[in-house]
Design an enzyme around this catalytic site. Structure first.
Site, PDB file in Angstrom:
ATOM      1  N   GLY A  20      -2.702   4.115  -7.572  1.00 32.78           N
ATOM      2  CA  GLY A  20      -2.021   5.378  -7.298  1.00 32.78           C
ATOM      3  C   GLY A  20      -1.606   6.039  -8.587  1.00 32.78           C
ATOM      4  N   ARG A  78       4.560   7.611  -9.912  1.00 31.93           N
ATOM      5  CA  ARG A  78       5.558   7.882  -8.874  1.00 31.93           C
ATOM      6  C   ARG A  78       4.939   8.147  -7.501  1.00 31.93           C
ATOM      7  NH1 ARG A  78       9.563   5.557 -11.178  1.00 31.93           N
ATOM      8  NH2 ARG A  78      10.790   6.733 -12.662  1.00 31.93           N
ATOM      9  N   SER A  79       3.801   7.532  -7.240  1.00 34.62           N
ATOM     10  CA  SER A  79       3.132   7.717  -5.953  1.00 34.62           C
ATOM     11  C   SER A  79       3.678   6.800  -4.866  1.00 34.62           C
ATOM     12  CB  SER A  79       1.622   7.461  -6.109  1.00 34.62           C
ATOM     13  OG  SER A  79       1.402   6.114  -6.498  1.00 34.62           O
ATOM     14  N   SER A 124       4.109   0.810  -6.366  1.00 37.85           N
ATOM     15  CA  SER A 124       4.873  -0.428  -6.574  1.00 37.85           C
ATOM     16  C   SER A 124       5.665  -0.798  -5.327  1.00 37.85           C
ATOM     17  CB  SER A 124       5.810  -0.293  -7.772  1.00 37.85           C
ATOM     18  OG  SER A 124       5.070  -0.202  -8.969  1.00 37.85           O
ATOM     19  N   HIS A 151      13.084  -0.679 -10.913  1.00 30.44           N
ATOM     20  CA  HIS A 151      12.210  -1.616 -10.201  1.00 30.44           C
ATOM     21  C   HIS A 151      12.978  -2.874  -9.819  1.00 30.44           C
ATOM     22  CE1 HIS A 151       7.877  -0.231 -10.489  1.00 30.44           C
ATOM     23  NE2 HIS A 151       8.536   0.734 -11.090  1.00 30.44           N
ATOM     24  N   ARG A 188      13.818  -4.222  -5.957  1.00 32.92           N
ATOM     25  CA  ARG A 188      13.362  -5.529  -5.466  1.00 32.92           C
ATOM     26  C   ARG A 188      14.518  -6.364  -4.952  1.00 32.92           C
ATOM     27  NH1 ARG A 188      10.435  -5.608 -10.313  1.00 32.92           N
ATOM     28  NH2 ARG A 188      11.757  -7.243 -11.132  1.00 32.92           N
TER      29      ARG A 188
END
Length: 182
Positions: A11, A14-15, A18, A52, A56
């Protein structure tokens, strides 16, 4: 439908690639291992890494490996664990800047993927949708990442393209499925 053992999630920036990859790993119910290729070289990158990590949450074991990804995958992938590699884009950048052969490292990566003991999800940027970069280093990087993405896509069971947070399955191989001739 059984989950694919090796998945590539592609991707743009910022698609949502992740977040999608993290959801795939968590859905497996296996112990999640986050194989990070980025280093916080500046404040903005440190903020991205922190974002990130906070998304998570607890329960993820993080392993940082900016260059020797094949060895890290071989070492970390085992039954009972689900490895997430985030991301191949940064890894290629690290290799290019360290004057290491992306082609040689890609061969090692593909070989490691073939031998994994547990499932692996890899995240990578899709750089081939824009204009040709204006300088030699950027062109070298875009070419190297594009070739790596092709090699990894050929080596995995499933490839998903993320656009605007929405997944589009590009490849889905199911064990014992019949091939369709076109």
């Amino acid at each position: 439908m059984a989950a694919a053992r090796r998945v590539l999630v592609l991707g743009g920036q910022r698609s949502g690639k992740s977040a999608h990859a993290e959801a795939l790993v968590l859905a497996s119910g296996l112990a999640p291992v986050y194989l990070a290729t980025a280093a916080a070289g500046d404040r903005e990158m440190a903020e991205r890494i922190a974002l990130h990590r906070s998304r998570r949450g607890e329960g993820w074991r993080t392993v940082e490996e900016p260059l020797d990804l094949a060895s890290a995958i071989a070492r970390e992938s085992d039954a009972g664990y689900h490895v997430l590699v985030d991301c191949l884009t940064i890894w290629v950048s690290n290799l290019v800047l360290a004057n290491r052969s992306v082609d040689d490292e890609a061969s090692r990566l593909v070989a490691a993927l073939a031998e994994t003991g547990g499932p692996v999800v890899l995240v990578s940027g899709e750089v081939g949708l824009g204009v040709v970069p204006g300088d030699p280093l950027s062109r070298r990087f875009a070419d190297a990442l594009g070739m790596l993405n092709q090699r990894v896509a050929a080596a995995v069971d499933r490839v998903v393209l993320i656009a605007a947070g929405l997944p589009l399955v590009l490849k889905s191989e199911q064990p014992n499925s019949e091939a369709i001739e076109i």
